[in-house]
Every structure is written in C-alpha cells, then in structure tokens.
Scaffold this motif. Structure first.
Motif, PDB file in Angstrom:
ATOM      1  N   ARG A  29       0.826  -1.191   0.000  1.00  0.00           N
ATOM      2  CA  ARG A  29       0.000   0.000   0.000  1.00  0.00           C
ATOM      3  C   ARG A  29       0.868   1.252   0.000  1.00  0.00           C
ATOM      4  O   ARG A  29       1.748   1.407   0.836  1.00  0.00           O
ATOM      5  N   PRO A  32      -1.029   7.297   1.872  1.00  0.00           N
ATOM      6  CA  PRO A  32      -2.164   8.051   1.357  1.00  0.00           C
ATOM      7  C   PRO A  32      -1.786   9.489   1.082  1.00  0.00           C
ATOM      8  O   PRO A  32      -0.810  10.013   1.636  1.00  0.00           O
ATOM      9  N   THR A  59      -6.925  12.521   1.806  1.00  0.00           N
ATOM     10  CA  THR A  59      -7.391  11.778   2.969  1.00  0.00           C
ATOM     11  C   THR A  59      -8.218  12.729   3.811  1.00  0.00           C
ATOM     12  O   THR A  59      -7.702  13.683   4.389  1.00  0.00           O
ATOM     13  N   SER A  62      -8.340  10.338   9.225  1.00  0.00           N
ATOM     14  CA  SER A  62      -7.483   9.204   9.568  1.00  0.00           C
ATOM     15  C   SER A  62      -7.671   8.909  11.050  1.00  0.00           C
ATOM     16  O   SER A  62      -8.364   9.627  11.761  1.00  0.00           O
ATOM     17  N   PHE A 332      -7.951  -0.198  -7.234  1.00  0.00           N
ATOM     18  CA  PHE A 332      -7.260  -0.168  -5.943  1.00  0.00           C
ATOM     19  C   PHE A 332      -6.985  -1.553  -5.369  1.00  0.00           C
ATOM     20  O   PHE A 332      -6.927  -1.714  -4.147  1.00  0.00           O
ATOM     21  N   GLU A 335      -4.359  -1.876  -2.589  1.00  0.00           N
ATOM     22  CA  GLU A 335      -3.621  -0.647  -2.295  1.00  0.00           C
ATOM     23  C   GLU A 335      -3.966  -0.061  -0.932  1.00  0.00           C
ATOM     24  O   GLU A 335      -3.095   0.510  -0.256  1.00  0.00           O
ATOM     25  N   TYR A 336      -5.213  -0.154  -0.513  1.00  0.00           N
ATOM     26  CA  TYR A 336      -5.637   0.447   0.747  1.00  0.00           C
ATOM     27  C   TYR A 336      -6.235  -0.584   1.700  1.00  0.00           C
ATOM     28  O   TYR A 336      -6.850  -0.233   2.699  1.00  0.00           O
ATOM     29  N   THR A 354     -11.997   2.813   4.632  1.00  0.00           N
ATOM     30  CA  THR A 354     -11.239   1.569   4.788  1.00  0.00           C
ATOM     31  C   THR A 354     -11.648   0.857   6.073  1.00  0.00           C
ATOM     32  O   THR A 354     -12.286   1.434   6.957  1.00  0.00           O
ATOM     33  N   LEU A 371     -11.130   8.261   2.397  1.00  0.00           N
ATOM     34  CA  LEU A 371     -10.420   8.768   1.233  1.00  0.00           C
ATOM     35  C   LEU A 371     -11.378   9.471   0.286  1.00  0.00           C
ATOM     36  O   LEU A 371     -12.527   9.055   0.119  1.00  0.00           O
TER      37      LEU A 371
END
Length: 379
Positions: A29, A32, A59, A62, A332, A335-336, A354, A371
């Motif tokens: 990953r 971000p 982002t 978080s 993706f 990736e995340y 996520t 995201l």
C-alpha cells in the motif's frame, strides 16, 4: 462475515455471462495523499452516464477505529460510525474530527456493534437513524442531531424497530432513505438460515419502513418486508434510473450484486449465486468470495461502486436499463486494504472508507481512513 473453505476455484471474477476478468495480486500500500483534501468540483455525475474511478485526491480523515458507515453532510462534512465502541464521529468541512457521542445500548462482539447511519433532514431538527447490535437483538433507533456543524451532539434515542435477529456474524446493518423517502434496512440471517425464506421473520431481508418504524405503504406483503431470501446484505444504492441495487455476502463460493424488486426472493439458503432456479431471482453479477466480500455500495449515474473487504478493491459495475450489467472493473486492488463503505457526494467524487482496524485487516500507522476519490466519465 463467516467464511468456510471454498468448494470452487476462487481465483477470478465471474459475471452474468460467465466472462472472467483478470485477478490482481495484492501490492504494497502506498502512503495516502495529504490530509488537506480539496473539496472543489470534479466530474459531476448527472442523472445519466457511466463513471470511472480516478485518482485518490486526499485523505479526509485518519485514525478511525473499525469504522462502518459514512454519511455526508450538506456543509461538506460527514458523520462516521465506529462499530466496536459505538461512537458517532463528526468530520467538519475544514477537516477536524471529533466525537458527537456514543449510541446508548450498543453491545459489540464479533461482527456486531454500531453499523449503518442515515440522516433525515426534513423536519425542524435533523434526525440520525442508527442500526446496531443490542444485548439480545439488532435494532434501529433515531436520535435528534442537536447543535450546529462542528459541535453536533446526540439527543435521546427512540427505538424505531427492534427484534431483528443478532449473532456474531451475518447481522446486515445498512440504512438508507430511498428516492421514495422511506427508510430501507438490510438484515442478515444471523446464522438462522431458514429465516431468510420465512416471510414473517425479520432476518435475511431488506425492509422498507416509515420513519416511525411502520410498514411503508405499498410493501408487497403489507409487512415491513420488501425483499427476501438474503444471507447478509450490507450495501444498497439507487442508480439514476431509480433501480435499487444490493450487495450480498455469499457463503463458500459466490458474492453477489442484485437488482432489488419488491416481493422478489433471492434464494438464500437454497441457492447461492447464479442458479437459474424457478422462483428465485439470480444476481446480475457474482464474484468469488476472495475477490469481493462486498459491503457498502454507491451509485453515480448508471454505475454502481462496490466496496470489497476480503477482495480489498473497489468494483465498478455499469448497469443498463434491462437490469443486466457489463463486466465489473476493479480498482485499488490491495492498495488500501479492506474497504467497508463508499458514498457518492455532490461535488462529483466518491468517499471510500477503509476497514483495517476491525481485527481482520492490517492497519497502518494512521488507522483507518476516509479517502476522497475523483470520478471521471467513462470513455
């Protein structure tokens, strides 16, 4: 979600016409983008058209812990539910994040806890609806959303609907107000498989109710039930033509995207995936469980976006007026990590949540993320 050893090859996607698409290996990953996400205009999904996932442009939040649902606010902020601690967070338009409050009565455990949120703003005071696991059942409550943006608080909850079966898995949990103004509630079979085929049971269904919890006018059986034969629906959305779509966790072999019609029976537990069996409605797309484990979905124009947990990707599915779909397209992949929810917002972007801090993923140092993803017209 409970999985069992697959009895079928689960390497690649199989869609309605049994057309395979290539599978993407998980990749490391990337970090971000910056927290300072822009909220300016992107592509603007209109009443028609097909859309594609563009780049991640920021982002928005978080440090989230087991987030489950995100509800955009009119001022550019959002509300986010956290499954395990029962908290509702407010993301302000300028990027600040604070706790609005914890929903009283949430008892988390396994896959249960605080799930879907839906906001009703037609009255004098906005009302926040929440689906959660209580001590003995799943239920829906509504609470006044008091205060002003940036300092919201939760008022006293009022039970709208209770008695939905609860278990460590298969709890459903998505809420959404449909284009008709009624509240749609997705329930899982809560490991009571036969409930999905019992028209009088609340488990294994999509429900359609008024804001007070009564059966909505026009429901096919005069009860709260809108459709039946579901294992575990965690995503619902409506495309520009008014069609309703739902994502569904399969058991061993096939996850599903279904076009939802009132009174239809989608087959669980008697069938899984495309079966061609009389009396049951087949999914319009199906995935190997390793490629999807679908949760939240969103629609922009004629395209449905499906967030995958185990599959760790965002599927893009173009729909057509006859209810068929074109081959799903992944984005993706890996990736995340796990993706729990996706919503389309008025500025022409998607917000993607996520889910790597729920005990099943591999969280990074910033916890779970919200995201911002641009949308671009399909070529």
């Amino acid at each position: 979600m409970t999985r069992h050893p697959s009895r079928a090859a689960i390497g690649c996607l199989l869609v309605v016409l049994i057309t395979a698409s290539g599978c993407s290996a998980t990749t490391p990953r990337p970090a971000p983008p910056s927290q300072a996400a822009t909220m300016g205009p992107s592509a603007s999904p209109t009443s028609e058209g097909r859309w594609r996932v563009g780049k991640v442009t920021g982002t928005l939040a978080s440090g989230l812990a087991a987030p489950w649902s995100v509800v955009p606010l009119a001022d550019g902020g959002a509300l986010v539910s956290q499954r395990d601690d029962g908290a509702v967070l407010e993301l302000t338009a300028d990027g600040a994040l604070h706790e609005v409050g914890a929903v009283p009565g949430v008892v988390s455990g396994g896959e249960s806890g605080l799930h879907g949120l839906a906001l009703l703003t037609t009255g004098d005071t906005p009302m926040l609806f929440a689906y959660f696991g209580a001590a003995d059942d799943n239920r829906v409550v509504r609470m006044p959303l008091d205060g002003e943006p940036g300092s919201f608080g939760l008022g006293e909850p009022e039970v709208v609907l209770d008695g939905i079966p609860r278990a460590n898995t298969h709890d459903g949990g998505r809420l959404a107000f449909g284009p008709d103004g009624y509240l749609y509630v997705t329930t899982g079979d809560a490991q009571q498989r036969d409930a999905a085929q019992d028209p009088d049971a609340l488990g294994g269904k999509i429900l359609r109710i008024t804001e007070d919890g009564a059966p909505a006018p026009g429901n096919p059986w005069g009860t709260r039930v809108w459709s039946m034969g579901h294992r575990n629906v965690q995503g619902i959305a409506w495309t520009a033509d008014g069609a309703m779509w739902a994502s569904e966790f399969g058991q061993n072999t096939w996850d599903e995207l279904n076009r939802i019609e009132p009174g239809a029976n989608y087959g669980w537990p008697l069938v899984e995936g495309i079966a061609g069996r009389e009396g049951f409605v087949d999914p319009v797309a199906q995935w190997a469980t390793s490629d999807a484990s679908p949760s939240g979905i969103a629609a922009a124009g004629d395209t449905v976006f499906v967030a995958g947990l185990r599959g760790e990707r965002l599927w893009q599915v173009d729909t057509r007026a006859d209810g068929a779909v074109d081959d799903p397209i992944p984005a993706f992949a890996g990736e995340y990590g796990r993706l729990r929810d996706v919503v389309a917002v008025p500025d022409g972007s998607l917000w993607v949540l996520t889910s790597n801090t729920d005990g099943r993923g591999s969280p990074g140092p910033d916890g779970d993320l919200l995201l911002r993803v641009e949308l671009v017209p399909a070529a």
